[in-house]
Design an enzyme around this catalytic site. Structure first.
Site, PDB file in Angstrom:
ATOM      1  N   GLU A  91      64.108  46.927  21.109  1.00 55.93           N
ATOM      2  CA  GLU A  91      63.226  45.762  21.216  1.00 55.93           C
ATOM      3  C   GLU A  91      63.814  44.500  20.609  1.00 55.93           C
ATOM      4  O   GLU A  91      63.292  43.407  20.823  1.00 55.93           O
ATOM      5  CB  GLU A  91      61.878  46.083  20.551  1.00 55.93           C
ATOM      6  CG  GLU A  91      61.076  47.108  21.339  1.00 55.93           C
ATOM      7  CD  GLU A  91      59.739  47.432  20.706  1.00 55.93           C
ATOM      8  OE1 GLU A  91      59.597  47.204  19.488  1.00 55.93           O
ATOM      9  OE2 GLU A  91      58.849  47.913  21.430  1.00 55.93           O
ATOM     10  N   GLU A 122      69.153  68.636  15.761  1.00 50.00           N
ATOM     11  CA  GLU A 122      69.138  67.978  14.457  1.00 50.00           C
ATOM     12  C   GLU A 122      69.866  68.782  13.392  1.00 50.00           C
ATOM     13  O   GLU A 122      70.160  68.269  12.318  1.00 50.00           O
ATOM     14  CB  GLU A 122      67.707  67.708  14.011  1.00 50.00           C
ATOM     15  CG  GLU A 122      66.905  68.935  13.636  1.00 50.00           C
ATOM     16  CD  GLU A 122      65.524  68.559  13.133  1.00 50.00           C
ATOM     17  OE1 GLU A 122      65.182  68.994  12.035  1.00 50.00           O
ATOM     18  OE2 GLU A 122      64.799  67.825  13.840  1.00 50.00           O
TER      19      GLU A 122
END
Length: 303
Positions: A91, A122
């Site tokens: 963004e 992960e």
């Protein structure tokens, strides 16, 4: 949960994994009370973030220094943390019109893991990601609720090896790594034990948004509290540019439209021109000399 692939079990000692005594009956109450319990827990998040602001300020200064020196900011995360970091980085380009490589997100499992859980990604170190993409000029920001995610910790360790500064955003104060800055978010047990997409994720979202926005402000990507560096990519945003010029300068909208046209659509150039009275060419040159910092450009023209 035990992975069917290798059967390895890791017990994570973190406040976010503990049972919350305030919500033990959450599955027995009416719907409105379920929501009230969740909302009561959510109310604690801003206070947890407020406690971390001094450390977050140090992280912001490191981010500004990295970009000013020609480096970049890298976000590293897995699961919810990685998705939030990826969203924040994405963004910044339309909001502040920054180069796409100023903020880079490394999410465990890559693009596929953004939309669905990918098994065990992960648990593998993110060192290789940082080794390929980072340099000693950069800042590497790890985000993890437990403070112990191998993908994140491995990336931060590799960043230190490269000479880069490191920040760890964690909802657990006990971490197996010493970064340059540890931002601890004491959000405590979740409404549903271990569901770190709840309070932990909300706190991380606030921290990431505050961090990146503060970096942009310190780099002069705003003027006052106005988004003067944004990209006007649609009709709504083109209208916003005129409103921003009007609010910042007090000039009539037709004068703002003309100034924007003379500046070839560059909002900052039009703004500096209107505020300083300098010709468009001089306004553009002042911004070039000050790396796009509006207030510094105005000071230069005034001097």
């Amino acid at each position: 949960m035990i992975s069917p692939r290798n059967g390895v079990v890791v017990r994570v000692e973190s406040p976010t994994e503990q049972r919350n005594p305030r919500t033990t009956d959450i599955d027995r109450v009416p719907t409105i009370d379920v929501l009230r319990m969740i909302n009561d827990e959510d109310r604690t998040v801003p206070a947890a973030v407020a406690q971390a602001l001094p450390d977050l300020a140090r992280a912001v200064d490191l981010g500004v220094a990295a970009i000013m020196s020609g480096g970049r900011v890298h976000y590293v995360g897995a699961g919810t943390s990685g998705r939030l970091a990826t969203l924040d980085a994405a963004e910044l380009v339309p909001t502040f019109n920054v180069p796409g490589d100023w903020f880079i997100a490394h999410h465990a499992g890559g693009p596929e893991a953004l939309v669905r859980a990918v098994e065990e990604v992960e648990d593998h170190s993110g060192a290789a990601q940082i080794r390929r993409h980072a340099t000693g000029k950069d800042l590497v920001v790890g985000v993890t609720a437990s403070g112990r995610t191998p993908f994140v910790i491995g990336a931060l360790q590799e960043a230190q090896t490269l000479g880069a500064h490191t920040v760890l955003v964690s909802n657990n104060a006990s971490v197996p790594f010493t970064p340059d800055v540890l931002v601890t978010l004491n959000t405590g047990p979740e409404a549903i034990a271990g569901s770190t997409r709840m309070k932990a994720g909300s706190a991380q979202k606030l921290v990431l948004t505050s961090f990146s926005t503060a970096v942009m402000i310190k780099l002069g990507r705003t003027y006052s509290n106005l988004m003067v560096s944004m990209r006007a990519t649609n009709a709504k945003l083109r209208g916003r540019t005129i409103r921003i010029l009007h609010e910042a300068t007090g000039q009539p909208e037709n004068a703002c439209e003309q100034a924007l046209a003379d500046a070839s659509g560059d909002l900052k150039v039009a703004l500096v021109h209107l505020l300083s009275g300098a010709p468009t060419e001089r306004a553009a040159a002042a911004l070039e000399d000050t790396k796009g910092h509006v207030r510094n450009a105005l000071d230069r023209l005034a001097g």
